[in-house]
Scaffold this active site. Structure first.
Site, mmCIF file in Angstrom:
data_model
loop_
_atom_site.group_PDB
_atom_site.id
_atom_site.type_symbol
_atom_site.label_atom_id
_atom_site.label_comp_id
_atom_site.label_asym_id
_atom_site.label_seq_id
_atom_site.Cartn_x
_atom_site.Cartn_y
_atom_site.Cartn_z
ATOM 1 N N HIS A 255 -8.455 2.068 -3.600
ATOM 2 C CA HIS A 255 -9.370 1.896 -2.475
ATOM 3 C C HIS A 255 -9.949 3.258 -2.121
ATOM 4 O O HIS A 255 -9.242 4.128 -1.620
ATOM 5 C CB HIS A 255 -8.575 1.286 -1.302
ATOM 6 C CG HIS A 255 -9.364 1.084 -0.059
ATOM 7 N ND1 HIS A 255 -8.765 0.765 1.151
ATOM 8 C CD2 HIS A 255 -10.694 1.116 0.191
ATOM 9 C CE1 HIS A 255 -9.695 0.624 2.079
ATOM 10 N NE2 HIS A 255 -10.878 0.849 1.520
ATOM 11 N N GLY B 141 -0.414 1.627 9.804
ATOM 12 C CA GLY B 141 0.311 1.346 11.039
ATOM 13 C C GLY B 141 -0.537 0.982 12.241
ATOM 14 O O GLY B 141 -0.059 1.015 13.370
ATOM 15 N N MET C 50 -11.894 5.469 0.101
ATOM 16 C CA MET C 50 -12.496 5.719 1.409
ATOM 17 C C MET C 50 -13.080 7.121 1.342
ATOM 18 O O MET C 50 -12.544 8.087 1.904
ATOM 19 C CB MET C 50 -11.420 5.599 2.504
ATOM 20 C CG MET C 50 -11.039 4.152 2.770
ATOM 21 S SD MET C 50 -9.426 3.982 3.514
ATOM 22 C CE MET C 50 -8.407 4.030 2.052
ATOM 23 N N SER D 220 0.837 -1.201 0.000
ATOM 24 C CA SER D 220 0.000 0.000 0.000
ATOM 25 C C SER D 220 0.871 1.250 0.000
ATOM 26 O O SER D 220 1.696 1.445 0.892
ATOM 27 C CB SER D 220 -0.905 0.013 1.238
ATOM 28 O OG SER D 220 -1.481 1.295 1.364
ATOM 29 N N MET E 7 -11.774 -5.066 5.631
ATOM 30 C CA MET E 7 -10.903 -4.183 6.418
ATOM 31 C C MET E 7 -10.622 -4.852 7.757
ATOM 32 O O MET E 7 -11.552 -5.248 8.472
ATOM 33 C CB MET E 7 -11.564 -2.815 6.648
ATOM 34 C CG MET E 7 -11.764 -1.974 5.387
ATOM 35 S SD MET E 7 -10.268 -1.779 4.399
ATOM 36 C CE MET E 7 -9.194 -0.907 5.567
ATOM 37 N N ASP F 44 -7.018 -5.913 4.551
ATOM 38 C CA ASP F 44 -6.353 -4.613 4.501
ATOM 39 C C ASP F 44 -6.303 -3.994 5.892
ATOM 40 O O ASP F 44 -7.344 -3.695 6.471
ATOM 41 C CB ASP F 44 -7.128 -3.704 3.530
ATOM 42 C CG ASP F 44 -6.437 -2.376 3.295
ATOM 43 O OD1 ASP F 44 -5.274 -2.204 3.701
ATOM 44 O OD2 ASP F 44 -7.087 -1.498 2.673
ATOM 45 N N GLY F 45 -5.080 -3.827 6.391
ATOM 46 C CA GLY F 45 -4.885 -3.155 7.679
ATOM 47 C C GLY F 45 -4.210 -4.048 8.697
ATOM 48 O O GLY F 45 -4.725 -5.122 9.025
ATOM 49 N N HIS G 244 -1.501 -1.049 -4.160
ATOM 50 C CA HIS G 244 -2.748 -0.611 -3.527
ATOM 51 C C HIS G 244 -2.661 0.892 -3.276
ATOM 52 O O HIS G 244 -1.686 1.384 -2.702
ATOM 53 C CB HIS G 244 -2.923 -1.384 -2.216
ATOM 54 C CG HIS G 244 -4.198 -1.122 -1.488
ATOM 55 N ND1 HIS G 244 -5.394 -1.730 -1.827
ATOM 56 C CD2 HIS G 244 -4.477 -0.336 -0.418
ATOM 57 C CE1 HIS G 244 -6.342 -1.331 -0.988
ATOM 58 N NE2 HIS G 244 -5.816 -0.473 -0.128
ATOM 59 N N GLY H 51 -8.389 4.665 7.577
ATOM 60 C CA GLY H 51 -8.018 6.060 7.780
ATOM 61 C C GLY H 51 -6.529 6.244 7.979
ATOM 62 O O GLY H 51 -5.972 7.252 7.567
ATOM 63 N N MET I 50 -8.403 8.921 0.428
ATOM 64 C CA MET I 50 -9.216 9.300 1.599
ATOM 65 C C MET I 50 -9.662 10.746 1.472
ATOM 66 O O MET I 50 -8.857 11.600 1.100
ATOM 67 C CB MET I 50 -8.387 9.163 2.870
ATOM 68 C CG MET I 50 -7.801 7.793 3.073
ATOM 69 S SD MET I 50 -6.739 7.802 4.530
ATOM 70 C CE MET I 50 -6.223 6.087 4.539
ATOM 71 N N ASP J 145 -4.618 4.143 -1.675
ATOM 72 C CA ASP J 145 -5.668 4.543 -0.742
ATOM 73 C C ASP J 145 -6.060 5.993 -0.934
ATOM 74 O O ASP J 145 -5.266 6.886 -0.644
ATOM 75 C CB ASP J 145 -5.167 4.369 0.699
ATOM 76 C CG ASP J 145 -5.048 2.913 1.096
ATOM 77 O OD1 ASP J 145 -6.058 2.205 1.029
ATOM 78 O OD2 ASP J 145 -3.935 2.494 1.466
HETATM 79 C C1 DX5 Z 1 -6.050 1.845 5.908
HETATM 80 C C2 DX5 Z 1 -5.714 1.635 4.443
HETATM 81 C C3 DX5 Z 1 -4.692 0.579 4.245
HETATM 82 C C4 DX5 Z 1 -3.352 0.928 4.839
HETATM 83 C C5 DX5 Z 1 -2.768 -0.307 5.431
HETATM 84 O O1 DX5 Z 1 -7.044 2.775 6.024
HETATM 85 O O2 DX5 Z 1 -6.866 1.261 3.723
HETATM 86 O O3 DX5 Z 1 -4.568 0.195 2.891
HETATM 87 O O4 DX5 Z 1 -2.454 1.458 3.901
HETATM 88 O O5 DX5 Z 1 -1.608 0.017 6.106
HETATM 89 P P1 DX5 Z 1 -0.915 -0.913 7.184
HETATM 90 O O6 DX5 Z 1 -0.468 -2.154 6.493
HETATM 91 O O7 DX5 Z 1 0.192 -0.070 7.684
HETATM 92 O O8 DX5 Z 1 -1.944 -1.221 8.255
HETATM 93 ZN ZN ZN Z 2 -6.593 0.344 1.674
#
Ligand code: DX5
Ligand code: ZN
Length: 233
Positions: free
Chosen positions: A64, A143, A66, A6, A135, A173-174, A31, A140, A35, A33
């Site tokens: 993705h 880490g 969000m 990601s 998820m 994811d996450g 991937h 959001g 937001m 993200d």
């Molecule tokens: C979270 C994202 C993820 C994120 C995952 O809101 O949708 O794709 O980048 O990151 P890690 O692997 O650090 O949890």
């Molecule tokens: Zn994501």
């Protein structure tokens, strides 16, 4: 097994360099993200950034969204070079139309579900999607710690897929690290989105390879358990 780093994790000042690193790592997807500061309490990047990194790799771009109003972003992301777009099932009565619009743009269709949302909500859409994104943290931020309570959702999705003879991918994811990737693969996941764990390794290729190996091992173990419990397959 799909391993998808990601691009939320690396330093945004080095996106081109980091995209190159992913390109050479043996990963399957990138991937991305997006937001909007409304659907989730953070803002990341939009189609312009995706358009900028698109020429740097031929990897499959898994976007993705969000976002509360993904309808305004689908076309721009499609033009920017997305291969798949994931929208959230929490958008309720807009979901059907959004899935159709993604398909009409000629892109793969993904549906994402947040940890507190009941898995039954995705059931009506399973025959319309290419990928289900479960998820495993509240979206959001990168880490965060993996939420173990999401594992039964993976199992349920896999059971539905088998029962209905469907082919959608089951992504997580996450908080996906080498341990939780194995747990997810054991439960039935086949697509692993990982930011922090992969990017914090100096050798990204080795990290991708390791994640693929632990996931494949856990999936095989699961298959062997199925064999011993029903004996015929
Ligand atoms: C979270 C994202 C993820 C994120 C995952 O809101 O949708 O794709 O980048 O990151 P890690 O692997 O650090 O949890
Ligand atoms: Zn994501």
């Amino acid at each position: 097994m799909i391993i998808a780093p990601s691009l939320l994790a690396p330093d945004f000042g080095r996106l081109a360099k980091e995209t190159g690193r992913v390109d050479r790592s043996g990963a399957d997807w990138l991937h991305l993200d997006s937001m909007d500061g409304h659907f989730v309490p953070n803002i990341s990047f939009g189609p312009t950034v995706v358009q900028r990194v698109r020429p740097l790799t031929r990897l499959f771009f898994d976007v993705h969204l969000m976002c509360s109003k993904p309808e305004i972003l689908l076309e721009p992301f499609a033009e920017a070079g997305a291969n798949q777009m994931n929208i959230h099932v929490e958008l309720g009565d807009q979901v059907t139309q959004l899935l159709w619009r993604i398909k009409a743009l000629g892109k793969k269709v993904g549906l994402a579900i947040n940890p507190p949302t009941a898995i039954s909500l995705v059931h009506p859409y399973l025959n319309q999607i290419d990928s289900l994104l479960i998820m495993t943290v509240n979206p959001g931020f990168g880490g965060q710690s993996f939420i173990y309570e999401t594992l039964p959702k993976i199992q349920q999705a896999r059971e539905w897929r088998e029962a209905r003879n469907l082919r959608f991918r089951i992504g997580v994811d996450g908080g996906v690290d080498f341990k939780t990737a194995a747990d997810c693969a054991h439960a039935g996941a086949d697509t692993f989105i990982s930011g922090t764990t992969l990017f914090q390794r100096r050798n990204l290729a080795a990290a991708v390879k390791k994640m693929r190996k632990v996931a494949a091992g856990a999936a095989r173990l699961n298959r062997a358990e199925v064999l011993t419990t029903d004996g015929h397959r």
